[in-house]
Design a protein around this motif. Structure first.
Motif, PDB file in Angstrom:
ATOM      1  N   LEU A  53       0.851  -1.184   0.000  1.00 56.99           N
ATOM      2  CA  LEU A  53       0.000   0.000   0.000  1.00 56.99           C
ATOM      3  C   LEU A  53       0.892   1.240   0.000  1.00 56.99           C
ATOM      4  O   LEU A  53       1.747   1.406   0.876  1.00 56.99           O
ATOM      5  CB  LEU A  53      -0.914   0.005   1.226  1.00 56.99           C
ATOM      6  CG  LEU A  53      -1.997   1.092   1.230  1.00 56.99           C
ATOM      7  CD1 LEU A  53      -3.020   0.831   0.126  1.00 56.99           C
ATOM      8  CD2 LEU A  53      -2.685   1.162   2.590  1.00 56.99           C
ATOM      9  N   VAL A  54       0.694   2.077  -0.991  1.00 59.17           N
ATOM     10  CA  VAL A  54       1.490   3.300  -1.133  1.00 59.17           C
ATOM     11  C   VAL A  54       0.707   4.454  -0.518  1.00 59.17           C
ATOM     12  O   VAL A  54      -0.364   4.811  -1.019  1.00 59.17           O
ATOM     13  CB  VAL A  54       1.792   3.599  -2.608  1.00 59.17           C
ATOM     14  CG1 VAL A  54       2.665   4.842  -2.734  1.00 59.17           C
ATOM     15  CG2 VAL A  54       2.462   2.395  -3.273  1.00 59.17           C
ATOM     16  N   PRO A  55       1.215   5.066   0.566  1.00 53.73           N
ATOM     17  CA  PRO A  55       0.463   6.135   1.213  1.00 53.73           C
ATOM     18  C   PRO A  55       0.393   7.393   0.346  1.00 53.73           C
ATOM     19  O   PRO A  55       1.250   7.616  -0.513  1.00 53.73           O
ATOM     20  CB  PRO A  55       1.278   6.421   2.492  1.00 53.73           C
ATOM     21  CG  PRO A  55       2.194   5.259   2.648  1.00 53.73           C
ATOM     22  CD  PRO A  55       2.461   4.749   1.275  1.00 53.73           C
ATOM     23  N   PRO A  56      -0.609   8.228   0.549  1.00 60.17           N
ATOM     24  CA  PRO A  56      -0.685   9.484  -0.191  1.00 60.17           C
ATOM     25  C   PRO A  56       0.568  10.336   0.016  1.00 60.17           C
ATOM     26  O   PRO A  56       1.133  10.376   1.108  1.00 60.17           O
ATOM     27  CB  PRO A  56      -1.920  10.172   0.409  1.00 60.17           C
ATOM     28  CG  PRO A  56      -2.723   9.075   1.019  1.00 60.17           C
ATOM     29  CD  PRO A  56      -1.733   8.053   1.484  1.00 60.17           C
ATOM     30  N   ARG A  57       1.014  11.010  -1.049  1.00 58.88           N
ATOM     31  CA  ARG A  57       2.183  11.895  -1.026  1.00 58.88           C
ATOM     32  C   ARG A  57       3.455  11.182  -0.570  1.00 58.88           C
ATOM     33  O   ARG A  57       4.338  11.766   0.033  1.00 58.88           O
ATOM     34  CB  ARG A  57       1.932  13.118  -0.125  1.00 58.88           C
ATOM     35  CG  ARG A  57       0.867  14.054  -0.633  1.00 58.88           C
ATOM     36  CD  ARG A  57       0.812  15.336   0.195  1.00 58.88           C
ATOM     37  NE  ARG A  57      -0.186  16.243  -0.346  1.00 58.88           N
ATOM     38  CZ  ARG A  57      -1.477  16.210  -0.054  1.00 58.88           C
ATOM     39  NH1 ARG A  57      -1.935  15.301   0.787  1.00 58.88           N
ATOM     40  NH2 ARG A  57      -2.314  17.072  -0.600  1.00 58.88           N
ATOM     41  N   ASP A  58       3.545   9.890  -0.867  1.00 59.55           N
ATOM     42  CA  ASP A  58       4.733   9.128  -0.490  1.00 59.55           C
ATOM     43  C   ASP A  58       4.943   8.045  -1.533  1.00 59.55           C
ATOM     44  O   ASP A  58       4.160   7.909  -2.476  1.00 59.55           O
ATOM     45  CB  ASP A  58       4.565   8.531   0.912  1.00 59.55           C
ATOM     46  CG  ASP A  58       5.893   8.329   1.637  1.00 59.55           C
ATOM     47  OD1 ASP A  58       6.948   8.373   0.959  1.00 59.55           O
ATOM     48  OD2 ASP A  58       5.880   8.130   2.865  1.00 59.55           O
ATOM     49  N   ALA A  59       6.000   7.272  -1.375  1.00 64.66           N
ATOM     50  CA  ALA A  59       6.314   6.210  -2.326  1.00 64.66           C
ATOM     51  C   ALA A  59       6.731   4.953  -1.579  1.00 64.66           C
ATOM     52  O   ALA A  59       7.195   5.013  -0.434  1.00 64.66           O
ATOM     53  CB  ALA A  59       7.431   6.642  -3.280  1.00 64.66           C
ATOM     54  N   ARG A  60       6.581   3.826  -2.235  1.00 68.37           N
ATOM     55  CA  ARG A  60       7.024   2.539  -1.713  1.00 68.37           C
ATOM     56  C   ARG A  60       7.610   1.729  -2.860  1.00 68.37           C
ATOM     57  O   ARG A  60       7.266   1.921  -4.029  1.00 68.37           O
ATOM     58  CB  ARG A  60       5.865   1.760  -1.084  1.00 68.37           C
ATOM     59  CG  ARG A  60       5.288   2.379   0.187  1.00 68.37           C
ATOM     60  CD  ARG A  60       6.256   2.299   1.351  1.00 68.37           C
ATOM     61  NE  ARG A  60       5.660   2.786   2.599  1.00 68.37           N
ATOM     62  CZ  ARG A  60       5.690   4.056   3.013  1.00 68.37           C
ATOM     63  NH1 ARG A  60       6.280   4.971   2.244  1.00 68.37           N
ATOM     64  NH2 ARG A  60       5.137   4.408   4.148  1.00 68.37           N
ATOM     65  N   THR A  61       8.510   0.800  -2.529  1.00 72.52           N
ATOM     66  CA  THR A  61       9.079  -0.100  -3.518  1.00 72.52           C
ATOM     67  C   THR A  61       8.408  -1.463  -3.428  1.00 72.52           C
ATOM     68  O   THR A  61       7.757  -1.798  -2.433  1.00 72.52           O
ATOM     69  CB  THR A  61      10.586  -0.273  -3.319  1.00 72.52           C
ATOM     70  OG1 THR A  61      10.828  -0.770  -2.003  1.00 72.52           O
ATOM     71  CG2 THR A  61      11.311   1.047  -3.525  1.00 72.52           C
ATOM     72  N   PHE A  62       8.590  -2.242  -4.480  1.00 70.45           N
ATOM     73  CA  PHE A  62       8.051  -3.605  -4.535  1.00 70.45           C
ATOM     74  C   PHE A  62       8.915  -4.405  -5.487  1.00 70.45           C
ATOM     75  O   PHE A  62       9.602  -3.846  -6.350  1.00 70.45           O
ATOM     76  CB  PHE A  62       6.587  -3.601  -4.985  1.00 70.45           C
ATOM     77  CG  PHE A  62       6.361  -2.946  -6.320  1.00 70.45           C
ATOM     78  CD1 PHE A  62       6.336  -3.695  -7.494  1.00 70.45           C
ATOM     79  CD2 PHE A  62       6.175  -1.569  -6.407  1.00 70.45           C
ATOM     80  CE1 PHE A  62       6.141  -3.090  -8.730  1.00 70.45           C
ATOM     81  CE2 PHE A  62       5.974  -0.955  -7.640  1.00 70.45           C
ATOM     82  CZ  PHE A  62       5.953  -1.716  -8.801  1.00 70.45           C
ATOM     83  N   ARG A  63       8.903  -5.710  -5.345  1.00 73.55           N
ATOM     84  CA  ARG A  63       9.687  -6.592  -6.204  1.00 73.55           C
ATOM     85  C   ARG A  63       8.762  -7.572  -6.917  1.00 73.55           C
ATOM     86  O   ARG A  63       7.804  -8.075  -6.325  1.00 73.55           O
ATOM     87  CB  ARG A  63      10.734  -7.348  -5.381  1.00 73.55           C
ATOM     88  CG  ARG A  63      11.899  -6.454  -4.947  1.00 73.55           C
ATOM     89  CD  ARG A  63      12.884  -7.186  -4.058  1.00 73.55           C
ATOM     90  NE  ARG A  63      14.138  -6.458  -3.933  1.00 73.55           N
ATOM     91  CZ  ARG A  63      14.342  -5.408  -3.139  1.00 73.55           C
ATOM     92  NH1 ARG A  63      13.348  -4.965  -2.383  1.00 73.55           N
ATOM     93  NH2 ARG A  63      15.515  -4.809  -3.097  1.00 73.55           N
ATOM     94  N   VAL A  64       9.087  -7.815  -8.185  1.00 80.13           N
ATOM     95  CA  VAL A  64       8.293  -8.728  -9.008  1.00 80.13           C
ATOM     96  C   VAL A  64       9.247  -9.665  -9.738  1.00 80.13           C
ATOM     97  O   VAL A  64      10.023  -9.217 -10.589  1.00 80.13           O
ATOM     98  CB  VAL A  64       7.432  -7.975 -10.038  1.00 80.13           C
ATOM     99  CG1 VAL A  64       6.465  -8.950 -10.722  1.00 80.13           C
ATOM    100  CG2 VAL A  64       6.667  -6.818  -9.398  1.00 80.13           C
ATOM    101  N   PRO A  65       9.226 -10.967  -9.441  1.00 80.22           N
ATOM    102  CA  PRO A  65      10.081 -11.896 -10.181  1.00 80.22           C
ATOM    103  C   PRO A  65       9.647 -11.996 -11.638  1.00 80.22           C
ATOM    104  O   PRO A  65       8.472 -11.830 -11.971  1.00 80.22           O
ATOM    105  CB  PRO A  65       9.864 -13.228  -9.454  1.00 80.22           C
ATOM    106  CG  PRO A  65       9.271 -12.875  -8.124  1.00 80.22           C
ATOM    107  CD  PRO A  65       8.474 -11.633  -8.353  1.00 80.22           C
TER     108      PRO A  65
END
Length: 286
Positions: A53-65
């Motif tokens: 879940l990416v919060p408003p006005r922020d960023a997050r990373t994720f990994r996809v094989p």
């Protein structure tokens, strides 16, 4: 500032010069065909293995094989997102929005691919579903999921407003990448790059050719779905412009979170293999 009137007289044959037929720069008929039927068949029996879940006005990373799917989902209200992609094992291989635009056009949808930078130039991800494909191009020339905007950033904000704002998508992506990769902010900034503007509705004005934005048509439950052609590290910023109806890079707009879901298929698409780097010899005439 652009001049309202040209300073130089048109030549006598100006009409003929303007009427020259355009030529597509990069004809794509020889690109490997995208077998959407095979990709979509691979969804049968898939299972969700992760979500972010990416919060408003922020960023997050994720990994996809490689060989897995991921979706960017609108979950609460109209919200646009700025997407960066890297090869998980090598941050120097990253999404190349300019070449993707040259190959597929200003806005992406089902069947288009996100290509990596030189010298790799291979598909990183293929768009396999788009619930906003109904939008097409509106009467202003606007459409969704563009590769023409660069990402909101604090430097342009400073240039235009004279103030500092730290939650632009550029800065959001830097913070997220630095944390995920265990690197410093300066190094992370060198790897953050031009984005796919997910759900954003944009175009160019007919008269001045300026980049414009308008309220996104995205609704809760809408998504953009991808298939990972290589191992990916992604970063998504929930833009501080919210639906980008009026402004971005501020605390004034109403913003919502975005959700990234990763799915593992029971079987890979028929005949699929991870994408290989471009086969050019890299001799460059030497």
């Amino acid at each position: 500032m652009k001049l309202n009137e040209p300073e130089h007289a048109a030549p006598d044959d100006a009409v003929a010069r303007r009427d020259v037929e355009p030529v597509i720069c990069y004809p794509t008929a020889t690109l490997p065909a995208v077998d959407l039927t095979a990709y979509r068949a691979a969804r049968d029996g898939w299972r969700k293995i992760a979500e972010t879940l990416v919060p408003p006005r922020d960023a997050r990373t994720f990994r996809v094989p490689a060989g897995h799917f991921f979706r960017i989902v609108s979950v609460e209200g109209p919200q646009v997102g700025d997407l960066n992609l890297w090869h998980e094992a090598d941050l120097t291989e990253r999404f190349y929005s300019g070449k993707t635009r040259a190959l597929h056009g200003t806005h992406l949808s089902t069947g288009d691919r996100l290509w990596s930078c030189l010298p790799f130039l291979r598909p990183m991800a293929t768009i396999t579903d788009d619930t906003l494909d109904w939008y097409g191009f509106d009467r202003f020339g606007g459409s969704v999921h563009d590769v023409i905007g660069t990402r909101c950033d604090p430097y342009t904000n400073r240039l235009l407003s004279g103030g500092d704002y730290h939650f632009c998508c550029h800065s959001n992506l830097i913070r997220a990448l630095a944390q995920a990769a265990g690197i410093g902010m300066d190094e992370a900034e060198r790897h953050v790059h031009d984005v796919l503007n997910v759900f954003m509705c944009t175009g160019f004005t007919r008269d001045t050719g300026q980049y414009f934005m308008k309220a996104t048509p995205v609704r809760p439950g809408d998504y953009l779905e991808f298939f990972a052609e290589i191992d990916l590290l992604g970063a998504l910023s929930a833009c501080p412009g919210g639906d980008c109806a009026s402004e971005h890079s501020s605390d004034a707009a109403t913003c919502h979170p975005l959700l990234v879901e990763v799915y593992a298929p029971a079987n890979k698409p028929h005949g699929w293999r991870p994408a290989e780097p471009n086969a050019y010899s890299r001799r460059h005439g030497m």
